[in-house]
Design an enzyme around this catalytic site. Sequence first.
Site, PDB file in Angstrom:
ATOM      1  N   GLY A  14       0.846  -1.193   0.000  1.00  0.00           N
ATOM      2  CA  GLY A  14       0.000   0.000   0.000  1.00  0.00           C
ATOM      3  C   GLY A  14       0.874   1.233   0.000  1.00  0.00           C
ATOM      4  N   GLY A  69       1.031   5.015   1.827  1.00  0.00           N
ATOM      5  CA  GLY A  69       0.497   5.949   2.810  1.00  0.00           C
ATOM      6  C   GLY A  69       0.937   7.345   2.453  1.00  0.00           C
ATOM      7  N   GLU A  70       0.629   8.264   3.342  1.00  0.00           N
ATOM      8  CA  GLU A  70       0.923   9.667   3.061  1.00  0.00           C
ATOM      9  C   GLU A  70       2.429   9.937   3.009  1.00  0.00           C
ATOM     10  OE1 GLU A  70       0.323  12.907   2.934  1.00  0.00           O
ATOM     11  OE2 GLU A  70       1.095  13.941   4.671  1.00  0.00           O
ATOM     12  N   PHE A  71       3.192   9.168   3.814  1.00  0.00           N
ATOM     13  CA  PHE A  71       4.621   9.464   3.917  1.00  0.00           C
ATOM     14  C   PHE A  71       5.491   8.558   3.056  1.00  0.00           C
ATOM     15  CE2 PHE A  71       2.739  11.088   7.799  1.00  0.00           C
ATOM     16  CZ  PHE A  71       3.258  12.369   7.842  1.00  0.00           C
ATOM     17  N   GLU A  80       5.811   4.285   1.043  1.00  0.00           N
ATOM     18  CA  GLU A  80       5.222   2.987   0.786  1.00  0.00           C
ATOM     19  C   GLU A  80       5.021   2.190   2.073  1.00  0.00           C
ATOM     20  OE1 GLU A  80       8.462   2.679  -1.560  1.00  0.00           O
ATOM     21  OE2 GLU A  80       7.429   2.434  -3.488  1.00  0.00           O
ATOM     22  N   VAL A  81       4.063   1.266   2.001  1.00  0.00           N
ATOM     23  CA  VAL A  81       3.840   0.337   3.104  1.00  0.00           C
ATOM     24  C   VAL A  81       4.217  -1.051   2.581  1.00  0.00           C
ATOM     25  CG1 VAL A  81       2.175  -0.570   4.745  1.00  0.00           C
ATOM     26  CG2 VAL A  81       1.907   1.764   3.891  1.00  0.00           C
ATOM     27  N   ASP A 132     -11.151   9.964  12.516  1.00  0.00           N
ATOM     28  CA  ASP A 132     -11.186   9.493  11.119  1.00  0.00           C
ATOM     29  C   ASP A 132     -11.539   8.008  11.070  1.00  0.00           C
ATOM     30  OD1 ASP A 132     -11.065   9.581   8.394  1.00  0.00           O
ATOM     31  OD2 ASP A 132      -8.881   9.602   8.273  1.00  0.00           O
TER      32      ASP A 132
HETATM   33  P1  AMP Z   1      -2.064   3.751   5.831  1.00  0.00           P
HETATM   34  O1  AMP Z   1      -1.011   4.743   5.500  1.00  0.00           O
HETATM   35  O2  AMP Z   1      -2.031   3.320   7.250  1.00  0.00           O
HETATM   36  O3  AMP Z   1      -3.446   4.211   5.423  1.00  0.00           O
HETATM   37  O4  AMP Z   1      -1.748   2.441   4.960  1.00  0.00           O
HETATM   38  C1  AMP Z   1      -1.891   2.386   3.566  1.00  0.00           C
HETATM   39  C2  AMP Z   1      -2.364   1.000   3.137  1.00  0.00           C
HETATM   40  O5  AMP Z   1      -1.395   0.019   3.497  1.00  0.00           O
HETATM   41  C3  AMP Z   1      -3.628   0.535   3.854  1.00  0.00           C
HETATM   42  O6  AMP Z   1      -4.795   0.950   3.211  1.00  0.00           O
HETATM   43  C4  AMP Z   1      -3.495  -0.976   3.829  1.00  0.00           C
HETATM   44  O7  AMP Z   1      -3.930  -1.496   2.608  1.00  0.00           O
HETATM   45  C5  AMP Z   1      -2.002  -1.170   3.925  1.00  0.00           C
HETATM   46  N1  AMP Z   1      -1.644  -1.413   5.335  1.00  0.00           N
HETATM   47  C6  AMP Z   1      -1.295  -0.514   6.256  1.00  0.00           C
HETATM   48  N2  AMP Z   1      -1.030  -1.116   7.431  1.00  0.00           N
HETATM   49  C7  AMP Z   1      -1.185  -2.432   7.237  1.00  0.00           C
HETATM   50  C8  AMP Z   1      -1.049  -3.587   8.083  1.00  0.00           C
HETATM   51  N3  AMP Z   1      -0.705  -3.479   9.359  1.00  0.00           N
HETATM   52  N4  AMP Z   1      -1.294  -4.782   7.557  1.00  0.00           N
HETATM   53  C9  AMP Z   1      -1.657  -4.892   6.258  1.00  0.00           C
HETATM   54  N5  AMP Z   1      -1.802  -3.857   5.428  1.00  0.00           N
HETATM   55  C10 AMP Z   1      -1.576  -2.633   5.905  1.00  0.00           C
END
Ligand code: AMP
Length: 977
Positions: free
Chosen positions: A621, A623-625, A627-628, A739
Amino acid sequence: NMGLPRVNLFFFLFIIRVLISLQSKEHVLLDMKASGSELGWLTSPNENGWEIVQTVVNSSLLYTYSVCNVDSADQDNWVRTTFIQRRPESSRVSVELQFIVRDCNTFDGASVTCKETFNLFMSEADADVGTSFRKGQFRKVATIAPDEVTRGRVPKVNTETRTVFPLSKKGFYLAFQDMGACVALLSVRVYYKTCPSTVRSLAAFPETVADALREVEGVCVKNAISQTTPRIYCTAEGKWVVPVVQCQCLPGYEATEGSCQECKPGYFKPSASNEICQVCPENTKSSSAGATECVCEDGFFRSPSDPLTAACSAPPSAPRDLTSTTLSGDGRLLLSWSPPLETGGRSDLTYSVACEICDESQCVACGEKIRFETGPTELKEPGVVVSDLDSHHNYTFTVEAHSGVSQYGSERATASITTTLDYTNPPKVTSIHLDDRGPTSLSLSWTLSRRPPAHISHHYELMYRKKDTEGESDVTTYTVLILDKNSVLINDLTPDTTYVFRVLVKLSPEVMPGSYSKDQAFHTSALAESQTQNKPTLVMGAVVGVAIILLIVVAVLLLRRRRLSSRGRGGPEDPYFSTADQLKPLKTYVDPHTYEDPNIAIQKFVKEIDPNIIRKEKVIGVGEFGEVFRGVMKVPRKGDLAVAIKTLKPGYSEKQRQDFLSEASIMGQFSHPNIIRLEGVVTKFKHAMIVTEYMENGALDTHLKEHDTEIPPYQLLGMLRGIAAGMKYLSDMNYVHRDLAARNVLVNSSLECKVSDFGLSRVLEDDAEGTYTTRGGKIPIRWTAPEAIEYRKFTSASDVWSFGIVMWEVMAFGERPYWDMSNHEVMKAINEAFRLPAPMDCPSAIYQLMLQCWQHDRSKRPRFSDIVNILDKLLQSPESLKTIADFDPRVSIRLPSTSGCDNTMFRSVAEWLESIKMSQYNESFARAGITTMDHVLALRPEDIRNIGVRLPGHMKRIAYSILGLKDETSSLSVFAV
Ligand code: AMP
């Protein structure tokens, strides 16, 4: 009384329509014009009375009778017709006269004797009496007066019709008596009327003479039948009205323009009815013409109770994930499982459970010895409690899925599990640790013998008391705390005193009661000890900071409490602050921004991880900052742990780095099974990282959308219960999430839901749903309570509102709240007291809870603790979920569309179906004649089923999409609370 009531008016219009469509037919018995000079009528007196006059009109000869003795008194001039034969069927005839009457004022001085009327007489007879004419035998029928008299040269012709009845003899004579008028009789026409032969409501009726209102019997047309003889009325005016009994086309035939035609190939009609032939349902072979049913395709069946209109369905596959959990009470076990992957498109799925006791050599049925609390068969829910079990037996339970067609399956759909009672449940607290202590506080945590079962929620009961001093025994005054996490900070203790603690793990619902841990004693520090502590000044500062914050919180609490008590309970102030329940975790969330240096907050709440023990595997995924990643973390002695790794993209500023890490310093303060767990952070390395537990199923909204047909309501409720428990924990910690939305809830492989996304700036920056409001901040409008949008009043009560929206998202399988209404339209609707309608198939009790969460007055919304309790109760009594809230897309939330869109968005049904990934139904829609978007817009939910869409998830998707389309086209109706 202004006119007719509406209903009567409609009836009246209906009758008029019927009359117009069924014109009467006339059978002429006498026509003076047609007879010409051959009339042979008898006049009396012979001279100076009625006279036959020959005139030329439009170059044809016309014979009329006239008389004009206006200036003589005592006129009595008669003219009698020839014998008119009556038709035996008709007892009533009509006499139509055309005549001219001269105005008496046009004769000088004749006004005294002049008349402007004449009389019509008749006499019945069984035979022609020839020239014998006796006035005495005639009876008067009517005085005939003109509507208009003739004054000048232009004659004014009058037409009058009179009915003569009842007639009983073979024939009759008519006679006209003049008593001094100036009259010309231009035409006399005598006829009787019939209702013409006709076909109405698939019944043929013969031509019928119109006398009085007469009931007429008919016969059904070819290939039509009726229970009783078809009937209709013929009026005296010769008009058919009100068919009484209708004929219906035979099975395999449908009505087209008054006849019954065979159903077209691919269509069928199972019974005699007025319905049209229907498209063959799903999973059937296409029929030939005139079909009364469509035969199932191979591998598909109908149960004996399925109507022929139902789709054919397949037998179910086996139940999945069969597990057992020992419950409290003697010998009780909860067997639970997931529904089969393949339900065959049926909704009548039930389960039966069989029990056997097996040893090495053989198995025997458990028989009467054990008891299934909701019975062993016909189970609607995927679970059953088994009681009266013996602890020394090995039980094998076999669960079989049944449906109306499971008997046709080639194999039985079963799943088995062998189990014994597990009295070691639930886990025990093995030891309590002292994490920190002060003169008046102790910070404790404890460890468990093993992890509690995943699908059962748990909490802790902590009891403590002062340790008995010599000679003083005060064992009864324990303080009890109910805690959601395995650590606690206890304040207000006496300095330099020993306290005794014990902890019990409690599982809910109904699992075996556990036992308390061993008593363990801890000592608070002496006052002097803490004063002389020589810790680094930084930490000192932090402690003082925390103390000041706590003091402020206490002061605010006291102030609010005083205000509340002066206003009484339930005042408009935040109800979440009035809870000084002693049975609450005493810990309060600390905003990392209260630290001047955010790095201190990170040090305090977060564990630093050595970057060498983590390995990134795959991007999951963004996020704002940055990659995840999914990755693994090597944990000493525990092996590999699946983790999610959030990274900070290179080139960040110090401020961005701190914002990024602030999420970790918030998450690090939480410990709850329904809050995403922080494993730690990497800060001492060039790329900062946040490491959390890995949630295999990702974000909740996406997960629901992808599995909408598989998740039963019971499981949805379990997920909501988890989210509510997490939110209760956060609100107990005085943390307001701001949120909460399905996209910010993560789901693991056992479908446990955990609240995530705790960034401080995230509400403003990170969420794509965030919209700048007039007051500057960025807010996810459709999830946010009105008071938070309007004046930024974010509280746990506004989180409850968002939870209501999450409930809706979950029950609607990830549907977007308020569909594609604009944010502006959403705010307007909410302020006008409109709320989201119940999702399709949503249990009424759940929808009621949503509506509670959306109370405008935030003090009236339930608290998260209430929500958890309500959801627990519902989970414990699946019966309560049987009542389904009304789903009617026609009465759903809508606003007068401000966007002025139209449904030209999709040019064809196929294009629309493709946009919602339902192209597999292209043919079904076409077969059902749904070929334009206007047809689509007119569909009702039941129509969608009739088209052949059977899977509940697909029906929902289609129904909601139509709803969305209508949203844009109509000035819309609304769903008011
Ligand atoms: P976030 O910045 O927390 O919104 O994360 C972005 C995306 O990464 C999320 O919408 C999830 O699809 C994935 N993600 C974040 N944290 C997790 C996690 N702990 N386990 C699995 N996927 C995650």
